[in-house]
Each structure stands twice: as structure tokens, then as C-alpha cells.
Design an enzyme around this catalytic site. Structure first.
Site, mmCIF file in Angstrom:
data_model
loop_
_atom_site.group_PDB
_atom_site.id
_atom_site.type_symbol
_atom_site.label_atom_id
_atom_site.label_comp_id
_atom_site.label_asym_id
_atom_site.label_seq_id
_atom_site.Cartn_x
_atom_site.Cartn_y
_atom_site.Cartn_z
ATOM 1 N N ASP A 1 0.879 -1.172 0.000
ATOM 2 C CA ASP A 1 0.000 0.000 0.000
ATOM 3 C C ASP A 1 0.915 1.219 0.000
ATOM 4 O O ASP A 1 1.615 1.459 0.991
ATOM 5 C CB ASP A 1 -0.907 -0.022 1.242
ATOM 6 C CG ASP A 1 -1.893 1.154 1.256
ATOM 7 O OD1 ASP A 1 -1.678 2.132 0.511
ATOM 8 O OD2 ASP A 1 -2.875 1.081 2.017
ATOM 9 N N VAL A 2 0.922 1.964 -1.079
ATOM 10 C CA VAL A 2 1.873 3.077 -1.194
ATOM 11 C C VAL A 2 1.556 4.218 -0.217
ATOM 12 O O VAL A 2 2.344 5.143 -0.079
ATOM 13 C CB VAL A 2 1.975 3.621 -2.645
ATOM 14 C CG1 VAL A 2 2.443 2.541 -3.603
ATOM 15 C CG2 VAL A 2 0.674 4.250 -3.111
ATOM 16 N N ASN B 1 3.421 3.096 -10.893
ATOM 17 C CA ASN B 1 2.157 3.090 -11.654
ATOM 18 C C ASN B 1 0.920 3.190 -10.760
ATOM 19 O O ASN B 1 -0.128 3.662 -11.215
ATOM 20 C CB ASN B 1 2.105 1.799 -12.494
ATOM 21 C CG ASN B 1 0.727 1.520 -13.047
ATOM 22 O OD1 ASN B 1 0.300 2.127 -14.030
ATOM 23 N ND2 ASN B 1 -0.006 0.617 -12.387
ATOM 24 N N TYR C 1 -6.604 15.137 -8.912
ATOM 25 C CA TYR C 1 -5.843 14.217 -9.766
ATOM 26 C C TYR C 1 -4.822 14.989 -10.611
ATOM 27 O O TYR C 1 -3.655 14.589 -10.725
ATOM 28 C CB TYR C 1 -6.832 13.459 -10.652
ATOM 29 C CG TYR C 1 -6.252 12.370 -11.509
ATOM 30 C CD1 TYR C 1 -5.772 11.190 -10.952
ATOM 31 C CD2 TYR C 1 -6.195 12.504 -12.895
ATOM 32 C CE1 TYR C 1 -5.256 10.179 -11.751
ATOM 33 C CE2 TYR C 1 -5.693 11.497 -13.701
ATOM 34 C CZ TYR C 1 -5.229 10.331 -13.130
ATOM 35 O OH TYR C 1 -4.720 9.326 -13.927
ATOM 36 N N ALA D 1 -3.471 17.870 -9.965
ATOM 37 C CA ALA D 1 -2.406 18.355 -9.077
ATOM 38 C C ALA D 1 -1.440 17.220 -8.743
ATOM 39 O O ALA D 1 -0.215 17.397 -8.767
ATOM 40 C CB ALA D 1 -3.017 18.922 -7.795
HETATM 41 P P1 NAP Z 1 -6.657 0.724 -12.271
HETATM 42 O O1 NAP Z 1 -7.093 -0.258 -13.298
HETATM 43 O O2 NAP Z 1 -7.663 1.401 -11.423
HETATM 44 O O3 NAP Z 1 -5.556 0.000 -11.320
HETATM 45 C C1 NAP Z 1 -4.968 0.724 -10.265
HETATM 46 C C2 NAP Z 1 -3.831 -0.074 -9.675
HETATM 47 O O4 NAP Z 1 -3.259 0.699 -8.600
HETATM 48 C C3 NAP Z 1 -4.301 -1.391 -9.077
HETATM 49 O O5 NAP Z 1 -3.288 -2.338 -9.258
HETATM 50 C C4 NAP Z 1 -4.457 -1.047 -7.603
HETATM 51 O O6 NAP Z 1 -4.293 -2.155 -6.745
HETATM 52 C C5 NAP Z 1 -3.306 -0.073 -7.407
HETATM 53 N N1 NAP Z 1 -3.497 0.772 -6.244
HETATM 54 C C6 NAP Z 1 -4.566 1.549 -5.928
HETATM 55 N N2 NAP Z 1 -4.367 2.149 -4.729
HETATM 56 C C7 NAP Z 1 -3.153 1.727 -4.297
HETATM 57 C C8 NAP Z 1 -2.387 1.972 -3.110
HETATM 58 N N3 NAP Z 1 -2.822 2.768 -2.112
HETATM 59 N N4 NAP Z 1 -1.188 1.368 -2.976
HETATM 60 C C9 NAP Z 1 -0.717 0.542 -3.950
HETATM 61 N N5 NAP Z 1 -1.389 0.273 -5.078
HETATM 62 C C10 NAP Z 1 -2.595 0.846 -5.246
HETATM 63 O O7 NAP Z 1 -5.797 1.899 -12.906
HETATM 64 P P2 NAP Z 1 -5.153 2.081 -14.373
HETATM 65 O O8 NAP Z 1 -6.183 2.703 -15.231
HETATM 66 O O9 NAP Z 1 -4.454 0.861 -14.811
HETATM 67 O O10 NAP Z 1 -4.093 3.231 -14.035
HETATM 68 C C11 NAP Z 1 -2.758 2.955 -13.686
HETATM 69 C C12 NAP Z 1 -1.993 4.270 -13.652
HETATM 70 O O11 NAP Z 1 -2.127 4.932 -14.894
HETATM 71 C C13 NAP Z 1 -2.501 5.254 -12.593
HETATM 72 O O12 NAP Z 1 -1.406 5.945 -12.039
HETATM 73 C C14 NAP Z 1 -3.385 6.192 -13.398
HETATM 74 O O13 NAP Z 1 -3.481 7.459 -12.788
HETATM 75 C C15 NAP Z 1 -2.623 6.242 -14.693
HETATM 76 N N6 NAP Z 1 -3.414 6.642 -15.855
HETATM 77 C C16 NAP Z 1 -4.466 5.866 -16.287
HETATM 78 C C17 NAP Z 1 -5.163 6.264 -17.414
HETATM 79 C C18 NAP Z 1 -6.305 5.468 -17.973
HETATM 80 O O14 NAP Z 1 -6.914 5.918 -18.952
HETATM 81 N N7 NAP Z 1 -6.636 4.303 -17.446
HETATM 82 C C19 NAP Z 1 -4.801 7.431 -18.076
HETATM 83 C C20 NAP Z 1 -3.740 8.189 -17.604
HETATM 84 C C21 NAP Z 1 -3.045 7.767 -16.501
HETATM 85 P P3 NAP Z 1 -5.565 -3.048 -6.261
HETATM 86 O O15 NAP Z 1 -6.030 -3.829 -7.450
HETATM 87 O O16 NAP Z 1 -5.015 -3.923 -5.188
HETATM 88 O O17 NAP Z 1 -6.599 -2.073 -5.776
#
Ligand code: NAP
Length: 243
Positions: free
Chosen positions: A58-59, A85, A150, A152
Site C-alpha cells: 500500500d503506497v 504506476n 488528480y 495536481a
Molecule cells: P486501475 O485499473 O484502477 O488499477 C490501479 C492499480 O493501482 C491497481 O493495481 C491497484 O491495486 C493499485 N493501487 C490503488 N491504490 C493503491 C495503493 N494505495 N497502494 C498501492 N497500489 C494501489 O488503474 P489504471 O487505469 O491501470 O491506471 C494505472 C496508472 O495509470 C494510474 O497511475 C493512473 O493514474 C494512470 N493513468 C491511467 C489512465 C487510464 O486511462 N486508465 C490514463 C492516464 C493515466 P488493487 O487492485 O489492489 O486495488
């Protein structure tokens, strides 16, 4: 690579992080992927297979990060590649945004970067090689109503990237960020259909991106071939926003 490098991917249980972990494993790294639950960590171990590891992290907690890094070190060795990530959204218009919504996004997306990266620097310095890859978002530069917290948190990720790159460049460590646009994951599946259509029409390539396309960029930034790129934020957004 003579000996397989160890790569740590936070938030590897699903979405972009899962695709990155799979890609790095396929490229020959020994990969540690993190999840917030025991079940999630076990599923990562299973998905990545022999020579890789799923671990709980948990980060938001320094103790949790320390325990996870200890487990990775013991099982796989010292990570010299880290992909920061893990990230969340907690959207609301500023007038309605609670202090909790503000703080939880900053704590996970920005403070988490500090908690994970700092303890890994020593190992990279010793190896005189390192790749730190931070996941920002197009929202950092483009902005988006309802996502002030987000935006920020991700703007901070990009500033951190430029500053740290200058601190550690002489040690053979590169620090870069990637700024994805809309990628098909659970995070974007939460958007309603009208918003999705509107967004799609604003994207030059006319579609959301795939997590595997983001993973390909990360794999390049982790490689020897990317050794002269540092302090950059690389956009991967299908032409939604051109810097
Ligand atoms: P996602 O499907 O919601 O997955 C989020 C991941 O982060 C999961 O593995 C989750 O773990 C983990 N996580 C959440 N809270 C955490 C915590 N407190 N400590 C450690 N791990 C934690 O997200 P995603 O869409 O793949 O996004 C991944 C990254 O890309 C993020 O930084 C997001 O801001 C960025 N991003 C995404 C998009 C997009 O379009 N999807 C666009 C731009 C940027 P659990 O499964 O255990 O909850």
C-alpha cells in the site's frame, strides 16, 4: 542483459500496471508486481509465473512499502527498474470536493512516489544503473473539470521526475514519466457512455489506447536503448492533447 534485471511495478494487479508487468516479464526481467490485497498479490504471482513475484504493497504506508521491498529483495534481488504506476482517482468538482478526496489522491499518487522511490535509489546507485518510470496522465497538462486533485497529483509527478533526473543522472540512472491519455482499463470503464463518446471524438486516432501500448513504451524506457532520455514526460494519448 547478462543477468536478468529486477523490475518493480506498483499497482500490477490490473489495468496498465498488469500489462507493464507482463511485458517486462516477457522481455526477460525478473518482475515484482504489487497489489493492495493478499489475493491480488497471489494472482500476480500466478499470472507472471516462475521467477517473478506478486507482493502486497500500500503506497500510502511507509511500513507496507518497506515490508514489500524487503520481500522483493529476498526473493528476486535489488530492483534497478521501478515503474511507479499505482494511482487512483476521486473525482469531484472543487466546490464539492472533500478534504478526504483531495488528500487521498495526493497521498496515493504523489506521496506514494516518494515512499517507493527513495529506498530504491541506493541499490540503483550501487549498480550504476537505474530506470525510474513514473506514470503521470494527460490530465496533468490538459486539466479536466472534476479532477483538480488528480491533475495536481500528476503535475507533481512530472515535476518530481525533472528534479530527480538532475540528482541521479551522473549515476547512470534515468528518470522519466509517461502521460497516458484515455486507456481502456477499469479506471476509464467508470466513465459514462456520453462522456466516453465525447472523448473519443477528440482523439486524433479516434479510439482509446490499449494497456499493452502503454506497456511497450515503458519497456522501451526501461531498456539500454533509452539510456540518453531523462527528465522527460512522454505523451501517449492518441493525439488527444499535443504538447
Ligand atoms: P486501475 O485499473 O484502477 O488499477 C490501479 C492499480 O493501482 C491497481 O493495481 C491497484 O491495486 C493499485 N493501487 C490503488 N491504490 C493503491 C495503493 N494505495 N497502494 C498501492 N497500489 C494501489 O488503474 P489504471 O487505469 O491501470 O491506471 C494505472 C496508472 O495509470 C494510474 O497511475 C493512473 O493514474 C494512470 N493513468 C491511467 C489512465 C487510464 O486511462 N486508465 C490514463 C492516464 C493515466 P488493487 O487492485 O489492489 O486495488
Amino acid at each position: 542483459m547478462s543477468e536478468a534485471r529486477v523490475a518493480l511495478v506498483t499497482g500490477a494487479s490490473r489495468g496498465i500496471g498488469a500489462a507493464i508487468a507482463q511485458k517486462l516479464a516477457a522481455e526477460g526481467y525478473r518482475v515484482a508486481g504489487t497489489a493492495t490485497s493478499e489475493g491480488g498479490a497471489a494472482a500476480i504471482t500466478e499470472a507472471l509465473g516462475e521467477g517473478h513475484l506478486g507482493v502486497v504493497m500500500d503506497v500510502r504506508s511507509e511500513d507496507s512499502v518497506a515490508a514489500a521491498l524487503g520481500a522483493v529483495e529476498a526473493a528476486l534481488g535489488t530492483p534497478v527498474v521501478v515503474v511507479n504506476n499505482a494511482g487512483i482517482t476521486q473525482d469531484n468538482l472543487m466546490l464539492r470536493m472533500s478534504a478526504e478526496q483531495w488528500a487521498s489522491v495526493i497521498d496515493t499518487n504523489t506521496n506514494g512516489l516518494y515512499r517507493v522511490t527513495k529506498p530504491l535509489l541506493r541499490g540503483m546507485m550501487k549498480a550504476r544503473f537505474g530506470r525510474i518510470i513514473n506514470v503521470s496522465s494527460v490530465i496533468a497538462r490538459r486539466g479536466n473539470a472534476g479532477q483538480a486533485n488528480y491533475a495536481a497529483s500528476k503535475g507533481a509527478v512530472e515535476g518530481f521526475t525533472r528534479a530527480l533526473a538532475q540528482e541521479v543522472g551522473s549515476r547512470g540512472i534515468t528518470v522519466n514519466a509517461i502521460a497516458p491519455g484515455f486507456i481502456e482499463t477499469e479506471m476509464t470503464a467508470a466513465l459514462d457512455e456520453g462522456v466516453t463518446e465525447q472523448l473519443r471524438s477528440a482523439i486524433a486516432l479516434g479510439r482509446f489506447g490499449g494497456a499493452e501500448e502503454v506497456a511497450a513504451l515503458v519497456a522501451f524506457l526501461a531498456s539500454e536503448g533509452a539510456g540518453y532520455i531523462t527528465g522527460e514526460t512522454i505523451a501517449i494519448n492518441g493525439g488527444l492533447y499535443m504538447n
